[in-house]
Design a protein around this motif. Structure first.
Motif, PDB file in Angstrom:
ATOM      1  N   GLU A 128       0.834  -1.206   0.000  1.00 47.69           N
ATOM      2  CA  GLU A 128       0.000   0.000   0.000  1.00 47.69           C
ATOM      3  C   GLU A 128       0.869   1.257   0.000  1.00 47.69           C
ATOM      4  O   GLU A 128       0.624   2.192  -0.757  1.00 47.69           O
ATOM      5  N   GLU A 129       1.866   1.280   0.865  1.00 50.66           N
ATOM      6  CA  GLU A 129       2.755   2.440   0.946  1.00 50.66           C
ATOM      7  C   GLU A 129       3.495   2.645  -0.376  1.00 50.66           C
ATOM      8  O   GLU A 129       3.590   3.756  -0.887  1.00 50.66           O
ATOM      9  N   LEU A 130       3.988   1.564  -0.946  1.00 53.93           N
ATOM     10  CA  LEU A 130       4.683   1.629  -2.231  1.00 53.93           C
ATOM     11  C   LEU A 130       3.741   2.122  -3.321  1.00 53.93           C
ATOM     12  O   LEU A 130       4.101   2.998  -4.120  1.00 53.93           O
ATOM     13  N   GLY A 131       2.544   1.588  -3.360  1.00 53.51           N
ATOM     14  CA  GLY A 131       1.562   2.021  -4.349  1.00 53.51           C
ATOM     15  C   GLY A 131       1.227   3.497  -4.211  1.00 53.51           C
ATOM     16  O   GLY A 131       1.092   4.209  -5.214  1.00 53.51           O
ATOM     17  N   ASN A 132       1.097   3.972  -2.989  1.00 56.98           N
ATOM     18  CA  ASN A 132       0.823   5.394  -2.766  1.00 56.98           C
ATOM     19  C   ASN A 132       1.970   6.264  -3.252  1.00 56.98           C
ATOM     20  O   ASN A 132       1.747   7.327  -3.845  1.00 56.98           O
ATOM     21  N   LYS A 133       3.188   5.830  -3.014  1.00 58.56           N
ATOM     22  CA  LYS A 133       4.361   6.577  -3.501  1.00 58.56           C
ATOM     23  C   LYS A 133       4.372   6.603  -5.031  1.00 58.56           C
ATOM     24  O   LYS A 133       4.671   7.625  -5.642  1.00 58.56           O
ATOM     25  N   MET A 134       4.069   5.458  -5.627  1.00 58.08           N
ATOM     26  CA  MET A 134       4.058   5.376  -7.094  1.00 58.08           C
ATOM     27  C   MET A 134       2.979   6.291  -7.668  1.00 58.08           C
ATOM     28  O   MET A 134       3.232   7.027  -8.635  1.00 58.08           O
ATOM     29  N   ALA A 135       1.789   6.249  -7.091  1.00 53.04           N
ATOM     30  CA  ALA A 135       0.687   7.086  -7.578  1.00 53.04           C
ATOM     31  C   ALA A 135       1.023   8.571  -7.410  1.00 53.04           C
ATOM     32  O   ALA A 135       0.715   9.381  -8.295  1.00 53.04           O
ATOM     33  N   ALA A 136       1.656   8.923  -6.299  1.00 51.01           N
ATOM     34  CA  ALA A 136       2.037  10.319  -6.072  1.00 51.01           C
ATOM     35  C   ALA A 136       3.075  10.766  -7.094  1.00 51.01           C
ATOM     36  O   ALA A 136       3.003  11.893  -7.625  1.00 51.01           O
ATOM     37  N   LYS A 137       4.040   9.909  -7.381  1.00 51.88           N
ATOM     38  CA  LYS A 137       5.075  10.237  -8.379  1.00 51.88           C
ATOM     39  C   LYS A 137       4.444  10.405  -9.755  1.00 51.88           C
ATOM     40  O   LYS A 137       4.809  11.318 -10.512  1.00 51.88           O
ATOM     41  N   MET A 138       3.491   9.555 -10.083  1.00 51.94           N
ATOM     42  CA  MET A 138       2.808   9.660 -11.375  1.00 51.94           C
ATOM     43  C   MET A 138       2.086  10.998 -11.477  1.00 51.94           C
ATOM     44  O   MET A 138       2.187  11.691 -12.500  1.00 51.94           O
ATOM     45  N   GLU A 139       1.371  11.369 -10.434  1.00 52.17           N
ATOM     46  CA  GLU A 139       0.625  12.625 -10.445  1.00 52.17           C
ATOM     47  C   GLU A 139       1.572  13.819 -10.515  1.00 52.17           C
ATOM     48  O   GLU A 139       1.306  14.783 -11.240  1.00 52.17           O
TER      49      GLU A 139
END
Length: 161
Positions: A128-139
């Protein structure tokens, strides 16, 4: 959001762009605009994988090495495509080759690295934490005019070679 879901959803975005580009008339403004969008999304995708996802899966070193080799293959085919004018009779063949390599990489990644292989031990909370970081980087990348300009500039440089 789970890291696996982030990657799978982004694969859908990239493949969808590929279908839209294929459907757009060759050498049309629509196709050029969609292709520019594809370049930005590819750059974002490789960044989140190389900077965040692959390091989290470091215990699957052999599979990560294969994924990096596939990234180079996608980039090599993209370089050939960028140097082929859309008005060139061989352009569609180059486009189809690029699209095939890109889709094969996404499919292999989903087969081999999503979910992570057994030697990688990530908890649900870590995913979950990794996914949130990835989504934030994408945005962050998507909303950055500098990122878009940089991506287009690199593409223009390759085209000029």
């Amino acid at each position: 959001m789970n890291a696996y879901d982030v990657l799978k959803e982004h694969h859908i975005v990239i493949k969808g762009l590929g279908r839209k580009i294929s459907a757009a008339p060759v050498d049309s403004q629509e196709r050029h605009d969609l292709f520019d969008e594809m370049l930005v999304e590819l750059d974002i995708h490789f960044r989140i994988e190389d900077d965040l996802y692959y390091p989290a899966l470091k215990d699957a070193a052999k599979l990560i090495a294969v994924a990096h080799a596939e990234h180079r293959q996608v980039i090599d085919q993209l370089s050939v495509l960028l140097r082929t004018p859309q008005s060139n009779p061989g352009y569609e063949d180059e486009w189809n080759s690029f699209k095939t390599v890109l889709e094969a990489h996404a499919d292999e990644e989903e087969r081999d690295l999503i979910p992570a292989p057994p030697e990688v031990r990530l908890t649900d909370a870590e995913l979950e934490e990794l996914g949130n970081k990835m989504a934030a980087k994408m945005e962050q990348c998507r909303s950055s005019a500098l990122h878009r300009l940089s991506t287009r500039g690199r593409a223009a440089l390759v085209r000029a070679l």
